[in-house]
Design an enzyme around this catalytic site. Sequence first.
Site, mmCIF file in Angstrom:
data_model
loop_
_atom_site.group_PDB
_atom_site.id
_atom_site.type_symbol
_atom_site.label_atom_id
_atom_site.label_comp_id
_atom_site.label_asym_id
_atom_site.label_seq_id
_atom_site.Cartn_x
_atom_site.Cartn_y
_atom_site.Cartn_z
ATOM 1 N N TYR A 151 0.823 -1.210 0.000
ATOM 2 C CA TYR A 151 0.000 0.000 0.000
ATOM 3 C C TYR A 151 0.859 1.263 0.000
ATOM 4 O O TYR A 151 0.602 2.209 -0.753
ATOM 5 C CB TYR A 151 -0.904 -0.028 1.234
ATOM 6 C CG TYR A 151 -1.909 1.086 1.323
ATOM 7 C CD1 TYR A 151 -3.081 1.072 0.557
ATOM 8 C CD2 TYR A 151 -1.722 2.151 2.193
ATOM 9 C CE1 TYR A 151 -4.011 2.079 0.654
ATOM 10 C CE2 TYR A 151 -2.646 3.165 2.304
ATOM 11 C CZ TYR A 151 -3.793 3.133 1.532
ATOM 12 O OH TYR A 151 -4.721 4.146 1.643
ATOM 13 N N LYS A 155 0.861 4.060 -2.946
ATOM 14 C CA LYS A 155 0.461 5.442 -2.709
ATOM 15 C C LYS A 155 1.594 6.419 -2.990
ATOM 16 O O LYS A 155 1.355 7.567 -3.386
ATOM 17 C CB LYS A 155 -0.044 5.589 -1.272
ATOM 18 C CG LYS A 155 -1.385 4.884 -1.035
ATOM 19 C CD LYS A 155 -2.478 5.355 -1.997
ATOM 20 C CE LYS A 155 -3.855 4.879 -1.596
ATOM 21 N NZ LYS A 155 -4.909 5.342 -2.528
#
Length: 243
Positions: A151, A155
């Site tokens: 993640y 991002k």
Amino acid sequence: MALLKDKVAVVTGGAQGLGLAVAERFVAEGAHVVLGDVDLDRARAAAAELGAAQAIRCDVTSEDEVTALVAAAVTAYGGLDIMVNNAGVLRDATMRTMSLDDFRLVIDTHVQGTWLGVRAASAHMREHGGGSIVNMSSISGKVGNVGQTNYSAAKAAIVGLTKAAAKEVAHLGVRINAIQPGLIRTPMTETMRAEIWQQRLAEIPMRRFGEPAEVAAVACFLASDLAGYMTGTVLEVTGGRHM
């Protein structure tokens, strides 16, 4: 006057959480919204509640489905002014226990999904006088979190993607910006263990969690003419966390 009066917006991952909050704010500001989501039933229910909205099933990792989502907005409302690339998933685990499939799913959904959305939306906008694209990053892409190598990497990549894409299309009137939310109360983040919530809460100078409506307000600003001279920027909505 409504900030987005008669604008046409697409929001991916729009059936719940941040995406739905963004859609709600956009409709309140006068926009017509198309919700793209893999959960079509939930997206349809949300669109019915919103009124000035439609729902389309969209898996953002699929080039054909993202293209069809943008085309649906153009067909339904005559154009596309705003694209919010928000769809995302979590598959948290330490590197030792994370499967390659879970790593790839998160990367594909966030990075590939955002890239496909930016490409499809900007292709239309550049031929029709411009528009605004808002990509949803995360403060996790700035500082990294244990158990989120997938993640956090995704991002962070969205930030670089936003800046590079913004440089390509700025001269054509297309603005591309990103938001990095912090700890926001959504169905996705509420799956975190209670002790992790408390640990992260202690890192926030404002001493509270953020609400989806607070992120939606920033997305509305970036989508509107108020941000007409902003592109390639990343706005943190974190309550001061990781300043």
